[in-house]
Design a protein around this motif. Structure first.
Motif, PDB file in Angstrom:
ATOM      1  N   ARG A  21       0.859  -1.193   0.000  1.00  0.00           N
ATOM      2  CA  ARG A  21       0.000   0.000   0.000  1.00  0.00           C
ATOM      3  C   ARG A  21       0.896   1.243   0.000  1.00  0.00           C
ATOM      4  O   ARG A  21       1.097   1.880   1.046  1.00  0.00           O
ATOM      5  N   ALA A  40       0.614   4.325  -1.038  1.00  0.00           N
ATOM      6  CA  ALA A  40       0.037   5.613  -0.646  1.00  0.00           C
ATOM      7  C   ALA A  40      -0.069   5.706   0.875  1.00  0.00           C
ATOM      8  O   ALA A  40       0.232   6.747   1.477  1.00  0.00           O
ATOM      9  N   THR A  41      -0.509   4.603   1.504  1.00  0.00           N
ATOM     10  CA  THR A  41      -0.587   4.562   2.968  1.00  0.00           C
ATOM     11  C   THR A  41       0.801   4.712   3.575  1.00  0.00           C
ATOM     12  O   THR A  41       0.994   5.461   4.539  1.00  0.00           O
ATOM     13  N   GLU A  79       3.427   6.159   2.312  1.00  0.00           N
ATOM     14  CA  GLU A  79       3.946   7.525   2.158  1.00  0.00           C
ATOM     15  C   GLU A  79       3.324   8.478   3.161  1.00  0.00           C
ATOM     16  O   GLU A  79       4.003   9.359   3.713  1.00  0.00           O
ATOM     17  N   ARG A  80       2.029   8.311   3.428  1.00  0.00           N
ATOM     18  CA  ARG A  80       1.373   9.163   4.419  1.00  0.00           C
ATOM     19  C   ARG A  80       2.005   8.989   5.801  1.00  0.00           C
ATOM     20  O   ARG A  80       2.257   9.962   6.528  1.00  0.00           O
TER      21      ARG A  80
END
Length: 479
Positions: free
Chosen positions: A346, A348-349, A351-352
């Motif tokens: 995941r 995107a998760t 990177e957040r």
């Protein structure tokens, strides 16, 4: 009152001998020669009440009664007379209360109490220790630059006006070493920690922390002999009394140090023994906040064994307890969530979570908090740095000098054939299919797997693959 006076009064109060303690206080105050009879009587009562609260807070600290610790430390702060050695004791228990709660009000109160003593340069024993203790408060909050400044100020005063008691300077060297280790300045960290060890004979509280950090530093350098030496020193230092918290802490340090040596058999046993199973994420907030140090050890071990769901859940609870108050733990936990996101595919998760982790550590200039652990950490940070992320680039640059959190892939304990077999296990092939691909009999495949389990300390195919992959010993091949 001098330090020996305060120490003697506390010992009498701990024995329950209040009358004798009161008498000792009066003798010490009369010896100061600055008080008339009425004022001496008032101060005597105030000192006794304050030190009784300090003793009660100390007992609560040792026994893990956090609410009692906070109450008694706060009471001591409210009634403490302006006597430097008494205020030092109050500041010390306030620091302990802040450590176990992360309450910003206690942080402010501890710093305010200690600052009243830190500038008393005519009393270097008190002032040096006060500055060092203020440094520890900043260290706990994640303000590493402020910690280093205060430790340096303590050592500068000790150089100009040497105190009779070396413990203040030893503490300053100790916490300088902590900061320098996190910044990956390993040579300077070793110098500071070694000085702290050499100057703290008889101070078990200082020496236990120093030995733990020197063992960690040796592990970072893959110096097994030095690591075992400092483990031995640590074990001796905390042996009496070996409380439950000390046994848990010692076990965590030893289990954690097995990372990078291919032997993780102690980790699950440690997690089970001290209750860090799935239920830990459901614990009350106060319990989580009071055990961030131990929980960070559990988090590291969960990451090392690829238990991503458990690691993610625990990290989320730690962030709730630490956010904005204990920045190092917030950064560390968020980085674990980021790696868990990477492992789960995941991006995107991940990177957040990396953004949160790097922001939490920006003012403290953390380095090792981001790098220690799974090899995915460096790869993700490199990707962020390539995309222009300044903090990620800084961490990689400062971590490049001496960081060694995992073995080099070339140091794998596996043979080339065992690695080939595990690569195919990772792809989900059965023993029969592996034998067909590698032109081996099924019994030979089983033999290679058994040998690989032994070398890795694994008990199953899944665990062997996870350990090898997480240590960079099982490079991913195109499917």
């Amino acid at each position: 009152m001098k330090r020996d006076d305060v120490r003697e009064v506390i010992q009498r109060l701990e024995r329950g001998d209040s009358a004798s303690a009161q008498s000792r206080i009066r003798i010490a105050l009369d010896g100061d020669g600055e008080r008339d009879g009425e004022r001496a009587s008032e101060d005597s009562a105030s000192v006794r009440a304050t030190l009784e609260a300090v003793v009660a807070a100390g007992a609560a600290l040792r026994e893990g009664r956090v609410d009692d610790l906070v109450r008694e430390a706060g009471r001591a702060a409210q009634i403490a007379p302006p006597i430097p050695e008494v205020q030092l004791r109050v500041g010390s228990v306030l620091q302990g209360a802040f450590r176990f709660t992360g309450d910003p009000a206690l942080e402010v109160l501890a710093l305010d109490t200690l600052s009243r003593v830190a500038d008393r340069v005519e009393q270097p024993d008190a002032a040096v220790l006060a500055r060092a203790l203020m440094g520890t408060v900043h260290l706990l909050s994640g303000a590493f630059h402020s910690c280093l400044e205060l430790c340096d100020a303590a050592l500068a005063l000790a150089e100009v006006r040497p105190p009779r008691d070396a413990v203040g300077a030893a503490l300053a060297h100790q916490f300088r070493g902590y900061v320098l280790f996190e910044w990956n300045r390993l040579r300077e960290a070793e110098e500071a920690l070694t000085t702290a060890w050499e100057s703290s004979e008889g101070a078990a509280g200082v020496r236990s922390g120093v030995a733990r950090m020197l063992a960690s530093l040796a592990a970072a350098r893959a110096d097994d002999a030095a690591m075992e030496h400092w483990f031995g020193a640590l074990t001796v230092t905390v042996a009496e009394p070996l409380t439950l918290r000390n046994r848990e802490w010692l076990g965590a340090v030893r289990a954690r140090a097995t990372l990078g040596r291919g032997d993780l058999r102690d980790i699950d046993a440690w997690l089970r023994a001290f209750g860090y199973g799935d239920a830990v994420a459901a614990r009350p907030d106060s319990w989580i906040a009071s055990r961030l140090h131990e929980l960070e050890g559990a988090l590291t071990l969960l990451e090392a064994t690829g238990q991503w769901a458990r690691a993610d859940a625990l990290a989320a609870r730690m962030i709730e307890a630490a956010a904005g108050r204990r920045r190092w733990f917030e950064a560390r936990a968020a980085s674990v969530q980021a790696v868990a996101g990477e492992a789960a595919g995941r991006p995107a998760t991940a990177e957040r979570h990396w953004e949160r982790a790097l922001e939490a550590g920006r003012t403290g200039s953390f380095v090792r908090a981001y790098l220690e652990g799974d090899p995915r950490r460096r790869r993700a940070l490199a990707r962020l740095a390539d995309a222009g992320h300044v903090e990620a680039a800084r961490v990689l640059a400062e971590g490049a000098a001496q960081a060694r959190t995992h073995p080099d892939p070339n140091s794998s304990p596996l043979t080339e054939r065992q690695t080939e077999v595990l690569r195919l296990v990772e792809r989900g092939l059965s023993n029969k299919a592996i034998g067909r691909d590698l032109d081996l009999s099924v019994s030979t495949v089983k033999t290679h797997l058994r040998d690989a389990f032994t070398r890795l300390g694994a008990s199953s195919r899944t665990e062997a693959v996870a350990l090898s992959r997480d240590r960079g010993w099982l490079p991913t091949l195109p499917r």
